[in-house]
Design an enzyme around this catalytic site. Structure first.
Site, short mmCIF file in Angstrom:
data_model
loop_
_atom_site.label_atom_id
_atom_site.label_comp_id
_atom_site.label_asym_id
_atom_site.label_seq_id
_atom_site.Cartn_x
_atom_site.Cartn_y
_atom_site.Cartn_z
N GLN A 259 0.83 -1.20 0.00
CA GLN A 259 0.00 0.00 0.00
C GLN A 259 0.86 1.25 0.00
OE1 GLN A 259 -3.04 -1.12 -0.24
NE2 GLN A 259 -3.61 0.94 -0.87
N HIS A 262 2.52 2.97 -3.20
CA HIS A 262 1.73 3.71 -4.18
C HIS A 262 2.13 5.17 -4.24
CE1 HIS A 262 -1.33 1.26 -6.05
NE2 HIS A 262 -1.57 0.64 -4.92
N GLU A 327 -10.23 2.16 2.97
CA GLU A 327 -10.46 1.72 1.60
C GLU A 327 -10.30 0.19 1.52
OE1 GLU A 327 -7.36 2.98 -1.00
OE2 GLU A 327 -8.49 2.58 -2.84
N HIS A 328 -9.19 -0.30 2.04
CA HIS A 328 -8.92 -1.74 2.09
C HIS A 328 -8.80 -2.18 3.54
CE1 HIS A 328 -6.81 -0.24 -1.64
NE2 HIS A 328 -7.58 -1.16 -2.17
N ASP A 361 -6.34 -5.99 -6.15
CA ASP A 361 -5.92 -4.92 -7.06
C ASP A 361 -5.97 -5.38 -8.52
OD1 ASP A 361 -5.42 -3.17 -5.03
OD2 ASP A 361 -3.25 -3.52 -4.97
N HIS A 420 -51.97 21.41 -8.06
CA HIS A 420 -51.76 19.98 -7.87
C HIS A 420 -53.10 19.31 -7.53
CE1 HIS A 420 -47.54 20.93 -7.87
NE2 HIS A 420 -47.18 19.72 -7.55
#
Lengths: 432, 432
Positions: A259, A262, A327-328, A361, A420
């Site tokens: 991770q 990245h 996220e993960h 991934d 209406h």
């Protein structure tokens, strides 16, 4: 060194809150610059695209053409190794198979009052996929964005990818071809987003824009939101690993590093009930970083934003994990399945000792475009539904109108909307 | 007078394009003002809420309190007529019944490679519902926003509603009570959105904000998007009625007027294959407007943005309707069901001669929060899914890892992410 927190410490709550509130991205205010770029594309179309691409990408579109040709795509495919192409096909087919299960069902029924209700799902008529250029130009992301659109049945999918200095990643073009995308433009930045949203002489507008990008791309997507649909704004990637002592420290360390490599703004957090194990993982991380090509990037991320959190008991993990809203989320514990059921907020959960996040991934079939920056509290990973919309259906007969009409008339009058009320009244008068 | 277009005319395409590109809202640039308000709420919390509410709503929250009390809600309910309360209950129960059908299913399966995949839906942990004050403070909208959140299982639902000069619409409080909302704050504008997104001493933050509002509210929602989730930005309402000559002109006219009376920026369009019918409807509109309390508003909308479009054949309707992408689409034709199936873009479709759109506004059970301003091309009406998010699940055993690992390693290396590759490699080495 990454932070080390212990849930038994007095100041744990304060430290944990600090960890959550860390700002990992420098927020650059590019709103005004982006506003000008969008206005320029709207006013001058292709001519503005040419000027802006020359300026930002050092590429003359008058020479290269705006569209990538079929011949270029074929040439790119020939540049790729068979092993890589096979792996892309393998990933593509698994992603397609998995996403087909997300196709929603229409609904239509008549209720007790005789009212026919329902909804119908349809694909958006067109989608634009933004693919970053340069280092972050990933073929896997092409598949992850394009395949759900294809599975949804989007008739027209357009890809834009900047080509700084004329360079295009052949793997990106190969992935596009495998995904069945043929309409590709070599443009990027806010100008590409504007061209997709508003159209130019060469590029017909699309109705939905997805895909990650830099601060300019993110700002442009935010500004065109409403004119077109957009996916979420992606931030730096992150993983939370909940692991007990029954793991190989090298395995867990490698997940944290994957991770962290990245981006220096990425975040890797380990939560464990075993302090010795935490120490072993920290040592393994330090060891592995020394031989990693992107070790500097991963090390910078790990030192700035990494953390190990030692819990008294794994029972504390779900509530804390929900606040991280990662996220993960990897759960590498004996009772991983049970623990996973107690989690509300996570983009994706990877269960057990042999489920490294990296599989997700690339080749698991599930989508790797997942909510970052705690947005898993309110949003989901990219999927087929992002390329579809629901139209609701209503059908009355005279009996159903008679059953519903009076209450509608009462509420219309209560809201001061006499017009209406009358639209129901006039029909009731004609039909009864 | 509204525009009259004929598809057989030479300049039809140009006129139709003009109709579509009409700007019905003055776009006020309030971004900077809203940025300041949000910063103020973040910096000073309740104290800023007090100051801003005094300034914009002429209300001293230090005297009234920020929260609406249970006693106030009870008093409001006592102010409402039994007939109206019964109608609200009737609407509530129908909305709840319909939305329960939208609850999504979890998925979990093992594929041929032995990989366990799936996803799980969970409700967001909290939602904030913005309700406008003053004239546009509609109890029906409270139900339409609150019920899907309740059905989704959101544990905490918060309502904010401005109370200009201290006034609150009792029907709004009654609708909140019926929907089971007990946490209500008398605040509005960008300051209310900021308080919901960031929290104050009194108000805990929420993770999702929904509901319509003015330009300040819309700008604030756009700015806090990412910190929290938001629904779409609502624009002025609109209806497209496709009708053949077998309709009572008074009925169709009343549907066009019902839409137009919302707002001078609303839009009502009639499409028909019968020019005489079009003329009759126009006459009926003119006649009905004269006796309507909100006739001036409806007339202004109808004259500025209304249109009748005469087609050679109703076969032309679907392609044109898809370009309009109307929030509300009424199909009052003999073959309405067939025609509806040829439409891609519409928020909601009302099928047949006795299905006035107004029924959908109140009591059909389907949601009246629908995509406006052509956004039905890419978005859906409000529903249960807006208050839920999907977490994907992955679980491998050693055989599955062996089956997927090599392709993942190939792709990781192709993308230059050696740390990714190693996280798979180290596990394969340990497990085989």
């Amino acid at each position: 060194m990454p932070m080390r927190l212990k849930s038994v410490d007095k100041n744990f709550e304060q430290q944990f809150a600090t960890l959550l509130s860390q700002k990992r991205e420098v927020s650059v205010d590019v709103d005004n610059a982006v506003r000008d770029i969008i206005a320029d594309i709207r006013a001058r179309g292709d001519a503005a695209l040419v000027d802006l691409t020359l300026k930002f990408d050092r590429l003359d579109l008058r020479k290269s053409g705006i569209a990538v040709t079929a011949a270029e795509i074929e040439a790119a495919v020939r540049e790729c190794s068979k092993e890589t192409l096979d792996a892309l096909h393998f990933a593509h087919d698994r992603i397609a198979d998995h996403h087909k299960r997300q196709l929603p069902s229409d609904d239509r029924y008549r209720d007790a009052a005789g009212v026919e209700l329902g909804h119908r799902w349809t694909a958006v008529e067109s989608a634009g996929l933004y693919v970053p250029g340069g280092l972050a130009s990933y073929p896997s992301s092409v598949l992850m964005n394009a395949v759900p659109a294809k599975v949804a049945g989007v008739p027209r999918i357009v890809m834009v990818v900047p080509s700084p200095g004329g360079e295009l990643n052949p793997l990106v073009l190969a992935a596009a071809k495998i995904a069945g995308i043929t309409e590709i433009y070599r443009i990027g930045g806010a100008q590409a987003v504007a061209a997709l949203a508003y159209g130019t002489e060469t590029i017909r507008p699309v109705v939905k824009i997805v895909g990650p990008g830099n601060a300019y791309v993110a700002a442009a997507k935010r500004q065109v939101f409403g004119i077109v649909g957009i996916d979420s704004i992606a931030g730096p990637s992150e993983v939370l690993v909940i692991a007990d002592g029954h793991n190989d420290p090298d395995c867990i360390a490698s997940d944290l590093i994957a991770q962290a490599e990245h981006d220096t703004a990425a975040q890797s957090i380990l939560m464990t009930d075993d302090e010795n194990f935490a120490a072993s993982v920290e040592q393994a991380v330090a060891r592995q970083l020394q031989t990693l090509p992107r070790g500097n990037i991963a090390g910078e991320s790990w030192n700035a934003f990494g953390a190990t959190i030692v819990l008294k008991s794994l029972d504390e993990a779900p509530a804390l994990a929900d606040r991280v809203a990662a996220e993960h989320l990897e759960i590498a514990t004996e009772n991983a399945e049970d623990l996973s059921k107690r989690i509300r907020n996570a983009g994706a959960i990877f269960i057990g000792h042999v489920t490294p996040e990296v599989i997700g991934d690339y080749v698991s079939g599930s989508n790797h475009v997942l909510p970052t920056a705690r947005s898993a509290r309110f949003s989901s990973g990219l999927g087929v539904l992002d390329f579809m919309k629901r139209t609701s259906i209503l059908k009355l007969d005279e009996a159903a109108l008679a059953a519903l009409g009076p209450a509608a008339m009462t509420l219309a009058r209560a809201e001061g909307l006499e017009g209406h009320r009358r639209s129901v009244e006039v029909r009731l008068a004609k039909t009864t």
